[in-house]
Write an enzyme that holds these catalytic residues in place. Structure first.
Site, PDB file in Angstrom:
ATOM      1  CB  SER A 158      -0.861   0.009   1.263  1.00  0.00           C
ATOM      2  OG  SER A 158      -1.456   1.289   1.424  1.00  0.00           O
ATOM      3  CE1 TYR A 171      -4.034  -2.622   5.026  1.00  0.00           C
ATOM      4  CE2 TYR A 171      -3.124  -0.470   4.518  1.00  0.00           C
ATOM      5  CZ  TYR A 171      -3.772  -1.623   4.119  1.00  0.00           C
ATOM      6  OH  TYR A 171      -4.149  -1.772   2.793  1.00  0.00           O
ATOM      7  CB  ALA A 173       3.855  -2.584  11.129  1.00  0.00           C
ATOM      8  CE  LYS A 175      -1.663  -4.224   2.903  1.00  0.00           C
ATOM      9  NZ  LYS A 175      -1.921  -5.410   2.076  1.00  0.00           N
TER      10      LYS A 175
HETATM   11  N1  LIG Z   1      -8.852  -0.547  -1.128  1.00  0.00           N
HETATM   12  C1  LIG Z   1      -7.780   0.203  -0.945  1.00  0.00           C
HETATM   13  O1  LIG Z   1      -7.847   1.448  -0.935  1.00  0.00           O
HETATM   14  C2  LIG Z   1      -6.422  -0.432  -0.763  1.00  0.00           C
HETATM   15  C3  LIG Z   1      -5.308   0.405  -0.712  1.00  0.00           C
HETATM   16  C4  LIG Z   1      -4.061  -0.149  -0.557  1.00  0.00           C
HETATM   17  C5  LIG Z   1      -3.915  -1.530  -0.454  1.00  0.00           C
HETATM   18  N2  LIG Z   1      -5.010  -2.322  -0.505  1.00  0.00           N
HETATM   19  C6  LIG Z   1      -4.785  -3.763  -0.370  1.00  0.00           C
HETATM   20  O2  LIG Z   1      -5.391  -4.461  -1.453  1.00  0.00           O
HETATM   21  C7  LIG Z   1      -5.748  -5.772  -1.026  1.00  0.00           C
HETATM   22  C8  LIG Z   1      -7.200  -6.018  -1.401  1.00  0.00           C
HETATM   23  O3  LIG Z   1      -8.013  -5.098  -0.693  1.00  0.00           O
HETATM   24  P1  LIG Z   1      -9.498  -4.726  -1.096  1.00  0.00           P
HETATM   25  O4  LIG Z   1      -9.612  -3.250  -1.063  1.00  0.00           O
HETATM   26  O5  LIG Z   1      -9.911  -5.468  -2.298  1.00  0.00           O
HETATM   27  O6  LIG Z   1     -10.260  -5.270   0.212  1.00  0.00           O
HETATM   28  P2  LIG Z   1     -11.586  -6.141   0.369  1.00  0.00           P
HETATM   29  O7  LIG Z   1     -11.935  -6.048   1.818  1.00  0.00           O
HETATM   30  O8  LIG Z   1     -12.614  -5.741  -0.637  1.00  0.00           O
HETATM   31  O9  LIG Z   1     -11.099  -7.618   0.019  1.00  0.00           O
HETATM   32  C9  LIG Z   1     -10.188  -8.326   0.817  1.00  0.00           C
HETATM   33  C10 LIG Z   1     -10.475  -9.802   0.702  1.00  0.00           C
HETATM   34  O10 LIG Z   1      -9.534 -10.497   1.553  1.00  0.00           O
HETATM   35  C11 LIG Z   1     -10.246 -11.531   2.216  1.00  0.00           C
HETATM   36  N3  LIG Z   1      -9.574 -11.932   3.447  1.00  0.00           N
HETATM   37  C12 LIG Z   1      -9.469 -11.226   4.594  1.00  0.00           C
HETATM   38  N4  LIG Z   1      -8.846 -11.953   5.531  1.00  0.00           N
HETATM   39  C13 LIG Z   1      -8.537 -13.154   4.966  1.00  0.00           C
HETATM   40  C14 LIG Z   1      -7.892 -14.328   5.434  1.00  0.00           C
HETATM   41  N5  LIG Z   1      -7.435 -14.416   6.698  1.00  0.00           N
HETATM   42  N6  LIG Z   1      -7.732 -15.369   4.582  1.00  0.00           N
HETATM   43  C15 LIG Z   1      -8.212 -15.295   3.313  1.00  0.00           C
HETATM   44  N7  LIG Z   1      -8.838 -14.208   2.819  1.00  0.00           N
HETATM   45  C16 LIG Z   1      -8.998 -13.162   3.631  1.00  0.00           C
HETATM   46  C17 LIG Z   1     -11.601 -10.916   2.489  1.00  0.00           C
HETATM   47  O11 LIG Z   1     -12.578 -11.893   2.823  1.00  0.00           O
HETATM   48  C18 LIG Z   1     -11.874 -10.172   1.191  1.00  0.00           C
HETATM   49  O12 LIG Z   1     -12.529 -10.992   0.259  1.00  0.00           O
HETATM   50  C19 LIG Z   1      -5.493  -5.807   0.483  1.00  0.00           C
HETATM   51  O13 LIG Z   1      -4.262  -6.439   0.746  1.00  0.00           O
HETATM   52  C20 LIG Z   1      -5.434  -4.348   0.856  1.00  0.00           C
HETATM   53  O14 LIG Z   1      -4.683  -4.133   2.028  1.00  0.00           O
HETATM   54  C21 LIG Z   1      -6.264  -1.823  -0.666  1.00  0.00           C
END
Ligand SMILES: NC(=O)c1ccc[n+]([C@@H]2O[C@H](COP(=O)([O-])OP(=O)(O)OC[C@H]3O[C@@H](n4cnc5c(N)ncnc54)[C@H](O)[C@@H]3O)[C@@H](O)[C@H]2O)c1
Length: 263
Positions: A158, A171, A173, A175
């Protein structure tokens, strides 16, 4: 063989033209958000998609959608924090598909609180999913990639890993740790034919940010040079590039997908 796919045609034979034709790809967190968009994009590019997620109903829905389009996909209820379950799920993929070509370490969660309010449970949980989860999955999958001399591992960091963020000790830490692990594994696995890269999404419109009040979303969007939040598809596009043969000489890179938020 890797000419662009025609997305207007839902005939599975046409997807044989895709960038991931016959690749076997595991996508963690593929039931929702960026992971869901990635599962659909990869399947349309010809990959055999395996979704690992804790959300069973949503994971099955993604797979049903792909099957309706004639595209091969499988859902497995896997908690990436559970080392034994991840290991046996990887074994199962190899038994069923014969190989693992791509691992997208995408699953992630947030449990925000300022340092003074953050509990040990919040800290541990976010580290467990976002950092150790990626370790568990890579550790389970990498031996199969090493044995075949081919692999693409793509991680989700991120942009907050690069500049910190109020209320996200846990978070940030995790990432930042993902960036570190990406660089270590790029060095360790590169000589085995495996590339390891990461994306750093910025502000992406998924459920992860759905709880943020509209006024804050507006003010955050105004600070982004492209003047808007990104979409899950826009991150999936970069996962796709890094997972494809087009990225054959990209290794240990961390690519921001943030509309220019960090320049
Ligand atoms: N949305 C943002 O703005 C953003 C920004 C930076 C990074 N990210 C990163 O992108 C990735 C995807 O995020 P997103 O926005 O699609 O989130 P989201 O919440 O829509 O999807 C995350 C998915 O991960 C699954 N998950 C959570 N814990 C789990 C576990 N223990 N085992 C298996 N699956 C698990 C959830 O059930 C969900 O389907 C994440 O790593 C997030 O940190 C997102």
């Amino acid at each position: 063989m890797h000419a662009g796919a025609d997305f207007t045609v839902t005939d599975s034979r046409r997807y044989k033209m895709g960038k991931l034709t016959d690749r076997v790809a595991i996508i963690t967190g593929g039931a929702n958000g960026i992971g869901r968009a990635t599962a659909i994009r990869f399947a349309k590019e010809g990959a055999k998609v395996i979704v690992w997620d804790v959300q069973k109903a949503m994971g099955l829905e993604v797979v049903a959608l792909l099957k309706e389009m004639g595209l091969p996909a499988v859902f497995r209820e896997v908690d990436i924090c559970n080392t034994a379950s991840v290991k046996s799920a990887a074994e199962e993929v190899v038994k069923e598909f014969g190989q693992i070509d791509i691992l997208i370490n995408n699953a992630g969660i947030v449990r925000d609180a300022s340092l003074l309010k953050m509990t040990e449970e919040q800290f541990d949980l976010v580290l467990d999913v976002n950092l150790k989860g990626a370790f568990n999955c890579t550790k389970a999958v990498a031996p199969y990639m090493v044995a075949r001399g081919y692999g693409r591992i793509v991680q989700s960091s991120s942009i907050v890993a690069h500049y910190g963020n109020f209320g996200q000790t846990n978070y940030v830490a995790a990432k930042a740790g993902v960036v570190g692990m990406t660089k270590v594994w790029a060095r360790e696995l590169g000589r085995k034919g495996i590339t390891v890269n990461a994306v750093s999404p910025g502000f992406i419109a998924t459920d992860m940010i759905a709880g943020i009040p509209e006024s804050i979303v507006k003010s955050m969007s105004e600070k982004i040079p492209l003047n808007r939040a990104g979409t899950a598809d826009e991150v999936a596009n970069v996962y796709l590039f890094l997972a494809s043969d087009e990225a054959s000489y990209v290794n240990g890179a961390v690519i921001n997908v943030d509309g220019g938020s960090v320049i």
